[in-house]
Design a protein around this motif. Structure first.
Motif, PDB file in Angstrom:
ATOM      1  N   UNK A  49      48.935  33.879  37.723  1.00 31.38           N
ATOM      2  CA  UNK A  49      47.863  33.977  38.381  1.00 31.38           C
ATOM      3  C   UNK A  49      47.486  34.029  40.610  1.00 31.38           C
ATOM      4  N   UNK A  50      48.966  33.859  39.958  1.00 29.32           N
ATOM      5  CA  UNK A  50      49.398  33.833  42.063  1.00 29.32           C
ATOM      6  C   UNK A  50      48.703  35.520  42.012  1.00 29.32           C
ATOM      7  N   UNK A  51      49.880  35.967  41.134  1.00 32.15           N
ATOM      8  CA  UNK A  51      50.030  37.751  41.448  1.00 32.15           C
ATOM      9  C   UNK A  51      48.336  38.357  41.469  1.00 32.15           C
ATOM     10  N   UNK A  52      47.988  37.896  40.394  1.00 37.61           N
ATOM     11  CA  UNK A  52      46.373  38.260  40.721  1.00 37.61           C
ATOM     12  C   UNK A  52      45.685  37.964  41.952  1.00 37.61           C
ATOM     13  N   UNK A  53      45.616  37.301  42.503  1.00 38.76           N
ATOM     14  CA  UNK A  53      45.230  36.671  43.394  1.00 38.76           C
ATOM     15  C   UNK A  53      45.624  37.639  44.880  1.00 38.76           C
ATOM     16  N   UNK A  54      47.052  37.180  44.603  1.00 33.73           N
ATOM     17  CA  UNK A  54      47.654  38.549  45.479  1.00 33.73           C
ATOM     18  C   UNK A  54      46.923  39.633  45.782  1.00 33.73           C
ATOM     19  N   UNK A  55      47.318  40.497  44.265  1.00 37.80           N
ATOM     20  CA  UNK A  55      46.218  41.545  44.325  1.00 37.80           C
ATOM     21  C   UNK A  55      45.021  41.693  44.741  1.00 37.80           C
ATOM     22  N   UNK A  56      44.242  40.251  44.230  1.00 33.44           N
ATOM     23  CA  UNK A  56      42.449  40.532  44.887  1.00 33.44           C
ATOM     24  C   UNK A  56      43.046  40.097  46.564  1.00 33.44           C
ATOM     25  N   UNK A  57      43.617  39.592  46.777  1.00 29.51           N
ATOM     26  CA  UNK A  57      43.267  39.798  48.320  1.00 29.51           C
ATOM     27  C   UNK A  57      44.222  41.295  49.273  1.00 29.51           C
ATOM     28  N   UNK A  58      44.418  42.096  48.020  1.00 29.31           N
ATOM     29  CA  UNK A  58      45.724  43.087  48.955  1.00 29.31           C
ATOM     30  C   UNK A  58      44.849  44.115  49.816  1.00 29.31           C
ATOM     31  N   UNK A  59      45.882  44.437  51.015  1.00 33.38           N
ATOM     32  CA  UNK A  59      44.841  45.914  52.039  1.00 33.38           C
ATOM     33  C   UNK A  59      44.920  47.147  51.065  1.00 33.38           C
ATOM     34  N   UNK A  60      45.377  47.099  49.761  1.00 30.80           N
ATOM     35  CA  UNK A  60      45.115  48.668  49.072  1.00 30.80           C
ATOM     36  C   UNK A  60      44.195  48.312  48.101  1.00 30.80           C
ATOM     37  N   UNK A  61      43.852  49.411  47.522  1.00 29.14           N
ATOM     38  CA  UNK A  61      43.018  48.905  46.809  1.00 29.14           C
ATOM     39  C   UNK A  61      43.105  49.502  45.143  1.00 29.14           C
ATOM     40  N   UNK A  62      42.705  49.240  44.239  1.00 32.04           N
ATOM     41  CA  UNK A  62      43.128  49.355  42.750  1.00 32.04           C
ATOM     42  C   UNK A  62      42.646  50.971  42.826  1.00 32.04           C
ATOM     43  N   UNK A  63      41.769  51.679  43.391  1.00 29.48           N
ATOM     44  CA  UNK A  63      41.328  52.684  43.418  1.00 29.48           C
ATOM     45  C   UNK A  63      43.019  53.303  44.318  1.00 29.48           C
ATOM     46  N   UNK A  64      42.781  52.960  45.678  1.00 35.65           N
ATOM     47  CA  UNK A  64      43.730  54.180  46.323  1.00 35.65           C
ATOM     48  C   UNK A  64      45.607  53.901  45.668  1.00 35.65           C
ATOM     49  N   UNK A  65      45.079  52.946  44.923  1.00 32.81           N
ATOM     50  CA  UNK A  65      46.831  52.530  44.367  1.00 32.81           C
ATOM     51  C   UNK A  65      46.840  53.541  42.891  1.00 32.81           C
TER      52      UNK A  65
END
Length: 192
Positions: A49-65
């Motif tokens: 859950x905490x890792x997903x929350x970090x991903x949700x707030x990441x400055x790097x989008x899923x598309x860019x990654x």
């Protein structure tokens, strides 16, 4: 043991492709999540859950990654597919042709993956890891078909090359009748 060897040789390119495809998937996942977490603030306590929350707030989008991971994975895949899977011997301009076709085919599967990530993760909010795994299965199959039947498609041998491969012993000198047969085949190939 002999039956196992026969099975391996029968499916050798598929076995090698799956092995190196697995390594390519590791490169894709690693580079994707390194990029995502590089733009995120890591939590103190590591849970899903905490890792997903970090991903949700990441400055790097899923598309860019996904784009970053695509570049890393495709470069790795081209080298391993060319050398170890399909054992291509192309040189010079042939390598350039293969690379352009390989990257072109991979662009097709890239857009399929980007579309899946955008629609299913960004728009619908489905778990990113689950969709990344699903996308990898889809593109694994697509990429194998592109590579086997388009990019690294083996050229058909000429009649002379086939005869040489089947009947010539490199340690033995040709007899006159073999030389004559080889000349006849070469002449027939030139006439066509």
């Amino acid at each position: 043991m002999e039956k196992l060897k026969q099975l391996y040789h029968k499916y050798e390119d598929i076995i090698r492709y799956v092995f190196f495809g697995g390594l390519t998937t590791v490169v894709s996942f690693a580079s994707h999540f390194i990029a995502r977490f590089a733009g995120a603030e890591l939590p103190d306590e590591i849970t899903l859950a905490s890792l997903q929350a970090a991903l949700d707030n990441s400055a790097v989008s899923a598309t860019l990654a996904t784009t970053i991971s695509w570049i890393c994975a495709v470069t790795f895949a081209f080298v391993t597919n060319k050398i170890f899977v399909f054992r291509s011997r192309e040189k010079g301009k042939g390598i350039i042709r293969e690379a352009l076709m390989f990257y072109g085919a991979r662009l097709t599967s890239y857009w399929v993956e980007v579309l899946m990530m955008f629609l299913l993760v960004t728009r619908m909010g489905i778990n990113e890891l689950l969709i990344k795994v699903m996308a990898q299965v889809v593109i694994l199959v697509m990429n194998y078909l592109f590579s086997k039947f388009i990019v690294f498609k083996k050229k058909l041998a000429t009649a002379n090359e086939t005869y040489t491969a089947l009947f010539d012993d490199p340690d033995e000198e040709e007899t006159e009748s073999e030389e004559e047969f080889s000349k006849e085949i070469a002449e027939e190939s030139e006439e066509q």
